[in-house]
Design a protein around this motif. Structure first.
Motif, PDB file in Angstrom:
ATOM      1  N   VAL A  51       0.778  -0.961   0.081  1.00 26.26           N
ATOM      2  CA  VAL A  51       0.081   0.163   0.210  1.00 26.26           C
ATOM      3  C   VAL A  51       1.042   1.149   0.041  1.00 26.26           C
ATOM      4  CG1 VAL A  51      -1.439   1.426   1.282  1.00 26.26           C
ATOM      5  CG2 VAL A  51      -2.000  -1.213   1.093  1.00 26.26           C
ATOM      6  N   LEU A  52       1.760   1.094   0.940  1.00 23.16           N
ATOM      7  CA  LEU A  52       2.763   2.356   0.851  1.00 23.16           C
ATOM      8  C   LEU A  52       3.552   2.638  -0.290  1.00 23.16           C
ATOM      9  CD1 LEU A  52       3.983   1.971   4.644  1.00 23.16           C
ATOM     10  CD2 LEU A  52       2.399   3.604   3.762  1.00 23.16           C
ATOM     11  N   ALA A  53       4.057   1.395  -1.072  1.00 22.99           N
ATOM     12  CA  ALA A  53       4.596   1.483  -2.285  1.00 22.99           C
ATOM     13  C   ALA A  53       3.809   2.101  -3.479  1.00 22.99           C
ATOM     14  CB  ALA A  53       5.145   0.171  -2.658  1.00 22.99           C
ATOM     15  N   PHE A  54       2.488   1.771  -3.396  1.00 25.93           N
ATOM     16  CA  PHE A  54       1.538   2.376  -4.322  1.00 25.93           C
ATOM     17  C   PHE A  54       1.514   3.607  -4.008  1.00 25.93           C
ATOM     18  CE2 PHE A  54      -2.667   3.614  -5.277  1.00 25.93           C
ATOM     19  CZ  PHE A  54      -2.853   3.516  -6.416  1.00 25.93           C
ATOM     20  N   GLN A  55       1.187   4.111  -2.825  1.00 22.26           N
ATOM     21  CA  GLN A  55       1.184   5.465  -2.543  1.00 22.26           C
ATOM     22  C   GLN A  55       2.272   6.410  -3.058  1.00 22.26           C
ATOM     23  OE1 GLN A  55       0.806   6.698   1.651  1.00 22.26           O
ATOM     24  NE2 GLN A  55      -0.802   7.928   1.310  1.00 22.26           N
ATOM     25  N   GLU A  56       3.621   5.809  -2.736  1.00 21.55           N
ATOM     26  CA  GLU A  56       4.779   6.563  -3.329  1.00 21.55           C
ATOM     27  C   GLU A  56       4.899   6.693  -4.816  1.00 21.55           C
ATOM     28  OE1 GLU A  56       8.150   8.628  -3.404  1.00 21.55           O
ATOM     29  OE2 GLU A  56       7.279   7.812  -1.401  1.00 21.55           O
ATOM     30  N   ARG A  57       4.261   5.719  -5.429  1.00 25.63           N
ATOM     31  CA  ARG A  57       4.327   5.590  -7.006  1.00 25.63           C
ATOM     32  C   ARG A  57       3.409   6.927  -7.409  1.00 25.63           C
ATOM     33  NH1 ARG A  57       4.382   0.144  -6.277  1.00 25.63           N
ATOM     34  NH2 ARG A  57       1.742   0.038  -7.169  1.00 25.63           N
ATOM     35  N   ARG A  58       2.074   6.804  -6.703  1.00 23.69           N
ATOM     36  CA  ARG A  58       1.096   7.803  -7.019  1.00 23.69           C
ATOM     37  C   ARG A  58       1.470   9.243  -6.800  1.00 23.69           C
ATOM     38  NH1 ARG A  58      -3.939   7.457  -3.265  1.00 23.69           N
ATOM     39  NH2 ARG A  58      -4.462   9.665  -3.617  1.00 23.69           N
ATOM     40  N   ASP A  59       2.366   9.385  -5.605  1.00 23.33           N
ATOM     41  CA  ASP A  59       3.072  10.598  -5.160  1.00 23.33           C
ATOM     42  C   ASP A  59       3.789  11.198  -6.228  1.00 23.33           C
ATOM     43  OD1 ASP A  59       1.317  10.766  -3.109  1.00 23.33           O
ATOM     44  OD2 ASP A  59       2.703  10.357  -1.598  1.00 23.33           O
ATOM     45  N   ARG A  60       4.685  10.309  -6.592  1.00 22.07           N
ATOM     46  CA  ARG A  60       5.731  10.706  -7.668  1.00 22.07           C
ATOM     47  C   ARG A  60       5.255  10.837  -9.294  1.00 22.07           C
ATOM     48  NH1 ARG A  60       8.900   5.995  -6.182  1.00 22.07           N
ATOM     49  NH2 ARG A  60       8.140   4.990  -7.982  1.00 22.07           N
ATOM     50  N   ARG A  61       3.951  10.453  -9.545  1.00 22.61           N
ATOM     51  CA  ARG A  61       3.471  10.536 -10.584  1.00 22.61           C
ATOM     52  C   ARG A  61       2.793  12.164 -10.640  1.00 22.61           C
ATOM     53  NH1 ARG A  61       1.732   5.121 -10.624  1.00 22.61           N
ATOM     54  NH2 ARG A  61      -0.220   5.897  -9.839  1.00 22.61           N
ATOM     55  N   SER A  62       2.222  12.248  -9.625  1.00 20.05           N
ATOM     56  CA  SER A  62       1.465  13.511  -9.119  1.00 20.05           C
ATOM     57  C   SER A  62       2.567  14.779  -9.160  1.00 20.05           C
ATOM     58  CB  SER A  62       0.817  13.488  -7.745  1.00 20.05           C
ATOM     59  OG  SER A  62       0.311  14.638  -7.780  1.00 20.05           O
ATOM     60  N   GLU A  63       3.736  14.378  -8.447  1.00 22.27           N
ATOM     61  CA  GLU A  63       4.765  15.513  -8.652  1.00 22.27           C
ATOM     62  C   GLU A  63       5.203  15.784  -9.952  1.00 22.27           C
ATOM     63  OE1 GLU A  63       7.543  18.264  -7.458  1.00 22.27           O
ATOM     64  OE2 GLU A  63       5.659  17.421  -6.518  1.00 22.27           O
ATOM     65  N   GLY A  64       5.514  14.642 -10.846  1.00 20.77           N
ATOM     66  CA  GLY A  64       5.988  14.944 -12.265  1.00 20.77           C
ATOM     67  C   GLY A  64       4.927  15.501 -13.096  1.00 20.77           C
ATOM     68  N   ARG A  65       3.603  15.345 -12.897  1.00 20.15           N
ATOM     69  CA  ARG A  65       2.658  16.168 -13.653  1.00 20.15           C
ATOM     70  C   ARG A  65       2.568  17.557 -13.042  1.00 20.15           C
ATOM     71  NH1 ARG A  65      -0.254  11.429 -12.894  1.00 20.15           N
ATOM     72  NH2 ARG A  65      -1.401  11.925 -11.124  1.00 20.15           N
ATOM     73  N   ARG A  66       2.648  17.830 -11.864  1.00 22.60           N
ATOM     74  CA  ARG A  66       2.922  19.096 -11.405  1.00 22.60           C
ATOM     75  C   ARG A  66       4.060  20.071 -11.952  1.00 22.60           C
ATOM     76  NH1 ARG A  66       5.475  22.113  -8.218  1.00 22.60           N
ATOM     77  NH2 ARG A  66       7.111  20.497  -7.366  1.00 22.60           N
ATOM     78  N   ARG A  67       5.186  19.317 -12.068  1.00 24.44           N
ATOM     79  CA  ARG A  67       6.508  19.860 -12.640  1.00 24.44           C
ATOM     80  C   ARG A  67       6.343  20.167 -13.995  1.00 24.44           C
ATOM     81  NH1 ARG A  67      11.747  16.964  -9.948  1.00 24.44           N
ATOM     82  NH2 ARG A  67      11.138  17.625  -7.961  1.00 24.44           N
ATOM     83  N   VAL A  68       5.680  19.148 -14.991  1.00 20.11           N
ATOM     84  CA  VAL A  68       5.414  19.415 -16.401  1.00 20.11           C
ATOM     85  C   VAL A  68       4.623  20.678 -16.458  1.00 20.11           C
ATOM     86  CG1 VAL A  68       4.454  18.515 -18.179  1.00 20.11           C
ATOM     87  CG2 VAL A  68       5.939  17.134 -17.003  1.00 20.11           C
ATOM     88  N   ALA A  69       3.595  20.836 -15.607  1.00 15.95           N
ATOM     89  CA  ALA A  69       2.664  21.791 -15.875  1.00 15.95           C
ATOM     90  C   ALA A  69       3.278  23.154 -15.513  1.00 15.95           C
ATOM     91  CB  ALA A  69       1.356  21.594 -14.839  1.00 15.95           C
ATOM     92  N   GLU A  70       3.887  23.197 -14.284  1.00 17.27           N
ATOM     93  CA  GLU A  70       4.900  24.388 -13.858  1.00 17.27           C
ATOM     94  C   GLU A  70       5.710  24.726 -15.124  1.00 17.27           C
ATOM     95  OE1 GLU A  70       6.980  23.641 -10.403  1.00 17.27           O
ATOM     96  OE2 GLU A  70       5.057  24.080  -9.409  1.00 17.27           O
ATOM     97  N   ALA A  71       6.635  23.725 -15.871  1.00 15.27           N
ATOM     98  CA  ALA A  71       7.525  24.064 -17.003  1.00 15.27           C
ATOM     99  C   ALA A  71       6.534  24.476 -17.977  1.00 15.27           C
ATOM    100  CB  ALA A  71       8.297  23.003 -17.133  1.00 15.27           C
ATOM    101  N   ALA A  72       5.697  24.214 -18.330  1.00 14.30           N
ATOM    102  CA  ALA A  72       4.813  24.619 -19.598  1.00 14.30           C
ATOM    103  C   ALA A  72       4.436  26.170 -19.126  1.00 14.30           C
ATOM    104  CB  ALA A  72       3.734  23.827 -19.953  1.00 14.30           C
ATOM    105  N   GLU A  73       3.912  26.325 -17.994  1.00 11.93           N
ATOM    106  CA  GLU A  73       3.430  27.840 -17.769  1.00 11.93           C
ATOM    107  C   GLU A  73       4.520  28.474 -17.866  1.00 11.93           C
ATOM    108  OE1 GLU A  73       1.819  30.035 -13.998  1.00 11.93           O
ATOM    109  OE2 GLU A  73       0.959  27.850 -14.113  1.00 11.93           O
ATOM    110  N   GLU A  74       5.492  28.185 -17.309  1.00 12.40           N
ATOM    111  CA  GLU A  74       6.915  29.318 -17.384  1.00 12.40           C
ATOM    112  C   GLU A  74       7.229  29.396 -18.964  1.00 12.40           C
ATOM    113  OE1 GLU A  74       9.919  27.714 -14.877  1.00 12.40           O
ATOM    114  OE2 GLU A  74       8.879  27.739 -13.158  1.00 12.40           O
ATOM    115  N   ALA A  75       7.116  28.380 -19.642  1.00  8.35           N
ATOM    116  CA  ALA A  75       7.484  28.603 -20.938  1.00  8.35           C
ATOM    117  C   ALA A  75       6.427  29.450 -21.757  1.00  8.35           C
ATOM    118  CB  ALA A  75       8.074  27.308 -21.728  1.00  8.35           C
ATOM    119  N   GLY A  76       5.301  29.536 -21.076  1.00  4.73           N
ATOM    120  CA  GLY A  76       4.147  30.280 -21.869  1.00  4.73           C
ATOM    121  C   GLY A  76       3.549  29.302 -22.839  1.00  4.73           C
ATOM    122  N   LEU A  77       3.455  28.036 -22.581  1.00  6.76           N
ATOM    123  CA  LEU A  77       2.923  26.902 -23.630  1.00  6.76           C
ATOM    124  C   LEU A  77       1.665  26.524 -22.994  1.00  6.76           C
ATOM    125  CD1 LEU A  77       5.997  24.638 -24.144  1.00  6.76           C
ATOM    126  CD2 LEU A  77       5.046  26.316 -25.530  1.00  6.76           C
TER     127      LEU A  77
END
Length: 84
Positions: free
Chosen positions: A56-82
């Protein structure tokens, strides 16, 4: 603030308890178990199952990493004006 429990990672949980740890509904957690996203073992009666806390904890960690990755992509796109 929700209460936190300290449990050994070898602890086995019911699907309802796993759902509580993850902050998800029991039916959604059961679908995750059925899909194999979280490993589980069926008890000899064939109707009930248990889930290792470590899984359960491993699943939660994978889920948190995916969420963090999506957040970073969204921030990078926003900073680049995309559009994102």
């Amino acid at each position: 603030m929700p209460r936190r429990r300290v449990l050994a990672e070898t602890t086995r949980l019911t699907p309802a308890e796993a759902a509580e740890v993850l902050g998800l509904s029991r039916p959604f957690t059961v679908r995750l178990l059925d899909a194999g996203a979280i490993p589980s073992d069926r008890l000899p009666d064939g109707r009930h199952r248990l889930v290792r806390l470590a899984d359960v904890l491993a699943f939660q960690e994978r889920r948190d990493r995916r969420s963090e990755g999506r957040r970073r992509v969204a921030e990078a796109a926003e900073e680049a004006g995309l559009p994102y």
